[in-house]
Design a protein around this motif. Structure first.
Motif, short mmCIF file in Angstrom:
data_model
loop_
_atom_site.label_atom_id
_atom_site.label_comp_id
_atom_site.label_asym_id
_atom_site.label_seq_id
_atom_site.Cartn_x
_atom_site.Cartn_y
_atom_site.Cartn_z
N PRO A 90 -7.66 18.39 -16.20
CA PRO A 90 -6.71 19.29 -16.83
C PRO A 90 -5.38 18.60 -17.05
O PRO A 90 -5.06 17.62 -16.41
CB PRO A 90 -6.60 20.45 -15.82
N ALA A 91 -4.60 19.16 -17.94
CA ALA A 91 -3.31 18.55 -18.25
C ALA A 91 -2.30 19.62 -18.53
O ALA A 91 -2.59 20.80 -18.57
CB ALA A 91 -3.45 17.60 -19.41
N LYS A 92 -1.11 19.21 -18.78
CA LYS A 92 0.01 20.13 -18.90
C LYS A 92 -0.13 21.03 -20.12
O LYS A 92 -0.64 20.64 -21.15
CB LYS A 92 1.31 19.34 -19.02
N ARG A 152 -1.32 9.52 -18.93
CA ARG A 152 -1.81 10.31 -17.80
C ARG A 152 -2.85 9.54 -16.99
O ARG A 152 -2.91 9.65 -15.77
CB ARG A 152 -2.38 11.63 -18.30
N SER A 153 -3.71 8.81 -17.69
CA SER A 153 -4.76 8.07 -16.97
C SER A 153 -4.14 7.01 -16.07
O SER A 153 -4.61 6.78 -14.95
CB SER A 153 -5.72 7.43 -17.97
N ALA A 154 -3.08 6.34 -16.54
CA ALA A 154 -2.42 5.32 -15.72
C ALA A 154 -1.76 5.94 -14.51
O ALA A 154 -1.78 5.38 -13.40
CB ALA A 154 -1.40 4.56 -16.56
N LEU A 155 -1.15 7.12 -14.70
CA LEU A 155 -0.50 7.81 -13.58
C LEU A 155 -1.53 8.23 -12.54
O LEU A 155 -1.38 7.96 -11.35
CB LEU A 155 0.25 9.04 -14.11
N GLU A 176 1.04 15.20 -10.56
CA GLU A 176 -0.16 14.78 -11.30
C GLU A 176 -0.01 15.01 -12.81
O GLU A 176 -0.90 14.64 -13.57
CB GLU A 176 -1.38 15.57 -10.80
N ARG A 177 1.06 15.65 -13.24
CA ARG A 177 1.27 16.04 -14.64
C ARG A 177 0.18 16.97 -15.14
O ARG A 177 -0.26 16.90 -16.29
CB ARG A 177 1.37 14.80 -15.55
N PHE A 178 -0.28 17.86 -14.27
CA PHE A 178 -1.17 18.92 -14.71
C PHE A 178 -0.38 19.94 -15.54
O PHE A 178 -0.94 20.64 -16.36
CB PHE A 178 -1.81 19.62 -13.51
#
Length: 671
Positions: free
Chosen positions: A10-12, A499-502, A477-479
Motif C-alpha cells: 500500500p502507499a500514500k 518508495r521501494s528504496a525506502l 513507511e510512506r503508507f
C-alpha cells in the motif's frame, strides 16, 4: 528487500481520495487488506456511478488497438466469409430454376418456340400458366438438364466450404485478439492494485475488490469471446443479404425492411430498461462476495459469538437481492428474442405470399423467390442473434464498467527520483520535523510533531487506542503522505526517495501475521530470496523457530497454506519475526510483534530482538508495558501528540500519563 508482512504494497493517498469515515485510526491502519474495521458481519462496497453503455463499449473496443492488424484481418476474412455465404442462395436459386424450368418445359410440346407455347396456353384459356411460362427460361419439350444442375451444386458446395474455412480462420485470429486484450486488462488491474493508495483499501471490502478482479474480468472475457464474432458476422450478413435482396427484387426488399425499424425500436426500449438491471446485478454480486469472504475469514468469531443466524440472515438478504436483480435483468433482456422472432415470422409470411403472387404473374422466377425467402431468413436471423446476445453484452459491459471504475481510481503520487543515503552512512537515524497529518482534512490527527530517534535506539510508543501510534510508524513507511513537515532517514527526506528504496531499508513485523502458501523456508526467506540455507537456519534459531520446526513432518520444507492453519498463532508470529531477522534492515518496526507468543518465549524473543536492534533504530508499539521497560526512549501519545517522553524510570517518577497507564495494568493484575 522490505520485510513488511502485509501481502500488498500500500502507499500514500492523495487528499482528494480521503473520504469521511468513522473508522478509528488504529482500525484504519492495523487491519489487513480485507477491509479495516470490518468484522465478520461487516459489509459495504465502493460506491460510484457507472458509465453509460455507449462510452463503455467504445472504451472496451478501444483496448483492442494493439491488435489492430489482426483485427483488420478478422474483419476482412469475415467479409469474405459473409459474401460467400450470401451468394450461395442466389446460385442455389439457379439450380431451382433449372429443375423447375425443366419440369414445366418437359410438359410442353416439343418442336415449338416458347412464344408459340404461350399463345397455345392462352388459346386454351390458361392465362395464369401462360403468364408464368412467359417469364421462364425454358425450351418446350426439353426436360431437366441434370449436368447443369450438378455444376451449380458444386459451385454452391465450394462457396459454403470456402466460407466455413475462412470463418474458422477469422475465429482463430479473433480468439487471439480477445484473449490478448483480456490478458492486458488483467495486467493493468494487477499494476493498478499495486499503485493504489492504502486509503483505497481502507474503504473497499476485500470481497468486493476480488469480485472486480476475478468475476468481472472473467465475465468481460466471456462476453467478448461470445459476442464479437457473432456481432461482426451479423452486421455484415445484414448488409450483404440486404444487397442481394435489392438485387433480386427492390419491391420485396422494401417490404422486408419494414421489420428493421420495428426491431430497432423494440431492442432500444428493452436495452434501456435492462442495462441498469445488469449493473445492479454485478454490484450485488460484489456485495454478496464481500459478505461471504468476511464471514468465511472470520468463521471462528462467528461461531464463538453465536452469530451464525445473523450471518445466514444477511446472506439470505444479499442472495435474495442478487436473485431479484439477476431475474429482472435476464427476464427483461430475454424479451427481445421472442419479439424479434415474432416480427421475423410475420415478415417471412408476407414475403412468401407476395413472392408466390409474383411467380404466378411471371414477374419473378421460382428460384428467385426461393433465394429471396432464404435471404429473408438470413436477414432476420442475425437480428435475432443480436437480440439474443443483448443480455450477455449488457452483462459484460456492466462488468467492464466496474473494472474501469477500479482502473480510474486515483493512484498514489508519482515516485520520487532521489537517492537514499550512501550505504556507509546508513545507521537508521529517523527525524520527525514539525510533522502534521490527518486522514480527513477537517479532523487533524497529528499536528506539529517533532522527535529524533538516534541509531541503535529502541523507541517505544505507547498510548490508548486511537492515539496515533501505528500512524506514526506508517508515516515512516510512506503508507500515507504528510500534510506538513518532513521525515528524514539518515538525513535524507523520505519523500524524495523511491518508495521501494525506502522500504528496502525497513523491516516491519505486524501484530496480524501474514504467511503465503509455501514452505516455512520460503516464508522466512521472503525478505531475502537469495539467502542461503545456513542464513535461514541462523535466523530461525535466533528467533526460536527452529525449536518447533523439527516437530513438523517435513521440517523447514513443511508446506503451509495462506492462513497458516497448521501452525499456532505464536508459531506464525515467530516466522514473521525470523523473516525480519533474516532481512537485517537498517530500521526495524515492531507493532505488537510479540502479542501472540507465550510469556517464556516472549522473554527469549526480547533477547533475540535486542541483538537484532544493535546499530539499528527500532520503533516498538506495545500495549503491554512490561515488554518495553528497557527501551531507550518511550513516547507516550494521546490524540496524535506526544505528551511525555523519557525512559521507564524517569516517566514513572514524573507520575504522569505513562505512570497512570503503568499502574492501570499492574494494579489490575495485583487485584
Amino acid at each position: 528487500m522490505s520485510t513488511t508482512t502485509s501481502p500488498q504494497q500500500p502507499a500514500k493517498p492523495t487528499s482528494a481520495e480521503l473520504e469521511a469515515s468513522d473508522l478509528k485510526e488504529t482500525e484504519r491502519v492495523q487491519a489487513p487488506a480485507g477491509g479495516p474495521g470490518r468484522g465478520p458481519m461487516g459489509g459495504g462496497m465502493m460506491g460510484g456511478k457507472a458509465s453509460t453503455f455507449g462510452p463503455s463499449v467504445k472504451r472496451l473496443v478501444g483496448r483492442m488497438a494493439p491488435y489492430r492488424a489482426k483485427t483488420i484481418a478478422v474483419i476482412a476474412l469475415t467479409v469474405v466469409s459473409v459474401i460467400a455465404t450470401a451468394v450461395g442462395p442466389r446460385v442455389l436459386g439457379r439450380a431451382t430454376d433449372l429443375i423447375f424450368n425443366g419440369l414445366i418445359g418437359g410438359r410442353l410440346p416439343s418442336g415449338i418456340t416458347k412464344e408459340q407455347a404461350v399463345e397455345g396456353l392462352r388459346a386454351n384459356g390458361e392465362d395464369n400458366v401462360a403468364d408464368m411460362v412467359s417469364g421462364m427460361d425454358l425450351v418446350p419439350g426439353q426436360g431437366v438438364d441434370f449436368d447443369a444442375v450438378g455444376r451449380v451444386l458444386l459451385v454452391v458446395l465450394a462457396l459454403y466450404v470456402g466460407a466455413s474455412l475462412v470463418a474458422w480462420l477469422a475465429g482463430y485470429l479473433l480468439n487471439d485478439v480477445v484473449q490478448g486484450t483480456v490478458r492486458r486488462m488483467r495486467d493493468e488491474v494487477e499494476e493498478k492494485v499495486n499503485a493504489l493508495p492504502l486509503s483505497y483499501f481502507d474503504r473497499q471490502p476485500r470481497g468486493e475488490l476480488l469480485s472486480r478482479v476475478t468475476n468481472d474480468i472473467d465475465n468481460v472475457s466471456q462476453t467478448l469471446q461470445q459476442t464479437l464474432s457473432q456481432l461482426l458476422t451479423s452486421v455484415l450478413t445484414v448488409v450483404a443479404v440486404l444487397s442481394m435482396m435489392f438485387w433480386i427484387s427492390p419491391v420485396l426488399a422494401l417490404v422486408a425492411l419494414v421489420s428493421v425499424p420495428i426491431s430497432m425500436v423494440v431492442t432500444a426500449q428493452v436495452m434501456k430498461r435492462s442495462q441498469g438491471m445488469f449493473v445492479q446485478q454485478w454490484r450485488q454480486t460484489g456485495r454478496l462476495n464481500a459478505h461471504i469472504e468476511e464471514t468465511f475469514s472470520g468463521h471462528a468469531l462467528v461461531k464463538v459469538f453465536g452469530r451464525q443466524g445473523e450471518a445466514e440472515r444477511v446472506f439470505k438478504e444479499e442472495n435474495d437481492e442478487l436473485w431479484k436483480a439477476s431475474f429482472s435483468a435476464q427476464f427483461v433482456s430475454g424479451l427481445i428474442m421472442p419479439i424479434m422472432m415474432f416480427v421475423g415470422n410475420i415478415n417471412y409470411v408476407v414475403i412468401a405470399v407476395l413472392g408466390g403472387l409474383r411467380v404466378a404473374s411471371g414477374t419473378m422466377s421460382l428460384g428467385d423467390v426461393q433465394a429471396f425467402i432464404q435471404y429473408t431468413r438470413q436477414f432476420t436471423q442475425p437480428l435475432t442473434q443480436v437480440a439474443s446476445m443483448t443480455n450477455l453484452l449488457q452483462s459484460g459491459v456492466a462488468s467492464a464498467e466496474r473494472v474501469f471504475e477500479l482502473l480510474d481510481a486515483h493512484e498514489q503520487s508519482p515516485e520520487a527520483t532521489g537517492s537514499p543515503a550512501p550505504e556507509a552512512d546508513r545507521h537508521g537515524e529517523v527525524r520527525f520535523e514539525d510533522v502534521s497529518f490527518s486522514y480527513v482534512a477537517d479532523r487533524p490527527l497529528i499536528e506539529g510533531l517533532s522527535l529524533v530517534a538516534h541509531p541503535g535506539q529502541t523507541v517505544a510508543i505507547v498510548g490508548p487506542t486511537g492515539a496515533g501510534k501505528t500512524t506514526l510508524v506508517n508515516l515512516v513507511e510512506r503508507f500515507y503522505e504528510l500534510d506538513a513537515g518532513r521525515i528524514t532517514l539518515d538525513g535524507v527526506d523520505i519523500a524524495s526517495m523511491p518508495r521501494s528504496a525506502l522500504r528496502s531499508q525497513i523491516g516491519m513485523v505486524l501484530q496480524d501475521t501474514w504467511l503465503f502458501a509455501g514452505t516455512i523456508r520460503d516464508n522466512i526467506a521472503y525478505g531475502r530470496p537469495d539467502a542461503s540455507d545456513e542464513e535461514i537456519l541462523a535466523a530461525a534459531t535466533a528467533t526460536f523457530v527452529d525449536r518447533f520446526v523439527h516437530s513438523l513432518p517435513e521440517g523447514y520444507d513443511t508446506v503451509i497454506d495462506e492462513e497458516g492453519a497448521n501452525l499456532s498463532a505464536g508459531e506464525r508470529q515467530l516466522i514473521t519475526i525470523a523473516r525480519a531477522f533474516l532481512a537485517a534492515p537498517d530500521l526495524l518496526i515492531l507493532d505488537e510483534a510479540t502479542s501472540s507468543v507465550d510469556t517464556r518465549t516472549e522473554l527469549l524473543l526480547q533477547q533475540a530482538m535486542a541483538a537484532l536492534r544493535t546499530d539499528r533504530t527500532s520503533f516498538v508499539i506495545a500495549h503491554r508495558l512490561s515488554t518495553i521497560r528497557d527501551a531507550d526512549l518511550i513516547l507516550v501519545m494521546e490524540d496524535g501528540a506526544i505528551v511525555e517522553q523519557g525512559d521507564h524510570d524517569s516517566l514513572l517518577a514524573a507520575d504522569g500519563a505513562y505512570a497512570r497507564l503503568y499502574r492501570s495494568q499492574f494494579a489490575a493484575a495485583a487485584a
